[in-house]
Design an enzyme around this catalytic site. Structure first.
Site, short mmCIF file in Angstrom:
data_model
loop_
_atom_site.label_atom_id
_atom_site.label_comp_id
_atom_site.label_asym_id
_atom_site.label_seq_id
_atom_site.Cartn_x
_atom_site.Cartn_y
_atom_site.Cartn_z
N ILE A 302 0.86 -1.19 0.00
CA ILE A 302 0.00 0.00 0.00
C ILE A 302 0.89 1.24 0.00
CG2 ILE A 302 -1.72 1.31 1.31
CD1 ILE A 302 -2.81 -1.31 2.37
N GLU A 344 2.16 -3.38 5.78
CA GLU A 344 1.22 -3.05 4.72
C GLU A 344 1.53 -3.83 3.44
OE1 GLU A 344 4.43 0.21 4.57
OE2 GLU A 344 3.48 -1.09 6.04
#
Length: 426
Positions: A302, A344
């Site tokens: 991300i 992430e």
């Protein structure tokens, strides 16, 4: 032969004590999220069953009601096919034998407030049983009928057969079977032989076995256990002990499954964790390499996730991670392997896909994420992802992962929000 129940979602509670009834009802609804319909008399109960009887998966019954002081409500409810447990202020051997003869599912003495904890566990057990298969193996039709009747009262999915060969066939066809109850004295394949054959195929952490016999005493018990059984029960048995042994063995399988699931799942997102991914992906990698099938190793990150946490807080960041994980599971979880790699970062092992197919799937994912607004409270969050993709089995899974990670690094440093793939060899 096999039996199962339809979908039923409610508990029928018949209790004339407002204090006790309210406490039981509130605990079941709060702890289990299960709706409770509460009546205080036999007359009310009859009316409610007439309207909603098909919705109850079990009943909790006070045997002393103003208009039914001698337990008439028990016969009324059982006659409608609703499994029932009874409440009583005191219990004698005669009363216990009477109610067990009616094939109740349990009895509960109202001698302390702690009994409500037991009631909640009982309701949870009966609710869960509707998805659990039990195989009964006995060449005596009378014995099979007795055990299957008891098990059906507890809402198990019951399969009954008369020999070991039929049982082994059942197990291959019905993965919902978590418990086998087998007699010892059967023609062609006795209970010991059947137990050993089952253990060649199913370990104790996925399938429990209870041996039963009317002959042989303690030596039969020991031989069953040594053959691989989890438990043993003498015939004739008391219904109460039968239920205790069955529940104990089913709950042990559930406990092991829960431990395994906790060990394999990422606690925040619910998808596989890094360790479990490596186990699954290694197996998939070996199969694809041996069969010379195309595959892809994908690493996704991300973009600017630290900025999300810094600007909106870690709770919002956690919601973003959970949303993205579920998106990956929905899009890829059925045919491919998906995991949270850490922080992430996420991973996908794409099985049996060409370079073109893989790129199309991943670029469509990237575009969907970049255009989507995630509702978080009163705000809408938007982010992008970068993706690195390594194709075709290399020397090892680790090599593919490192290549995908290097390509992800390239995606990050060439502007983010893009898919960077391994170049074809010339």
């Amino acid at each position: 032969m096999h039996s199962s129940y339809g979908v039923q979602t409610k508990v029928l509670l018949v209790e004339d004590s407002r204090t006790f009834g309210a406490f039981v009802s509130q605990r079941i609804q709060a702890d289990l999220g299960t709706d409770v319909a509460w009546t205080m008399s036999l007359a009310e109960t009859r009316e409610l069953i007439l309207r909603e009887g098909h919705t109850f998966f079990m009943a909790l019954l006070d045997i002393n009601l103003p208009d039914a002081p001698d337990g008439q409500v028990v016969d009324e409810v059982l006659s409608k096919g609703i499994p029932a447990a009874v409440f009583t202020g005191e219990i004698s051997d005669d009363l216990r034998d009477l109610y067990w003869s009616k094939q109740i599912i349990d009895y509960v003495t109202k001698d302390s407030i702690e009994v409500v904890d037991y009631v909640v566990r009982l309701v949870a057990r009966i609710r869960a049983n509707a998805g659990i298969g039990v195989a009964v193996v006995d060449d005596s039709s009378l014995s099979r009928r007795q055990m299957t009747s008891l098990l059906r009262a507890h809402r198990y999915i019951v399969y009954d057969v008369e020999n070991g060969e039929a049982c082994l066939d059942l197990l291959t066809k019905h993965p919902d079977i978590k418990l086998v109850i087998t007699d010892y004295n059967m023609a062609h394949m006795d209970g010991f032989m059947l137990t050993r054959e089952i253990r060649k195929r199913y370990s104790k952490d996925v399938l429990s076995i209870i041996g039963i016999s009317a002959h042989g005493g303690l030596s039969i018990s020991a031989r069953f256990i040594k053959s691989g059984a989890n438990d043993y029960l003498n015939k004739p048995f008391v219904n109460e002990e039968f239920y205790c042994r069955v529940s104990q063995n089913v709950e042990m399988i559930e406990l092991i499954n829960n431990i395994r699931e906790y060990a394999n799942k990422d606690y925040l997102t619910g998808i596989s964790n890094r360790r479990h991914f490596f186990e699954q992906a290694q197996h998939a990698f070996d199969l694809h390499k041996d069969a010379q099938l195309p595959c892809a190793m994908v690493i996704i990150d991300i973009d600017d996730f630290k900025g999300i946490n810094d600007s909106f807080g870690h709770d919002v960041g956690d919601k973003a991670l959970h949303w993205f994980a579920q998106l990956l599971a929905d899009r890829f979880g059925q045919d491919h392997l998906v995991a949270r790699f850490g922080g992430e970062e996420f991973s996908i092992f794409l099985r049996n896909v060409s370079r073109e197919e893989a790129f199309q799937l991943l670029d469509a994912l990237r575009e969907h994420v970049g255009c989507h607004h995630i509702p978080v409270g009163e705000m809408l969050l938007r982010f992008t992802i970068s993706i690195g993709v390594s194709f075709t089995p290399q020397a090892s899974l680790e090599t593919m992962i490192k290549q995908a990670d290097d390509l992800l690094y390239s995606a990050k440093h060439s502007g983010r929000n893009r898919v960077v793939v391994e170049k074809t060899s010339k």
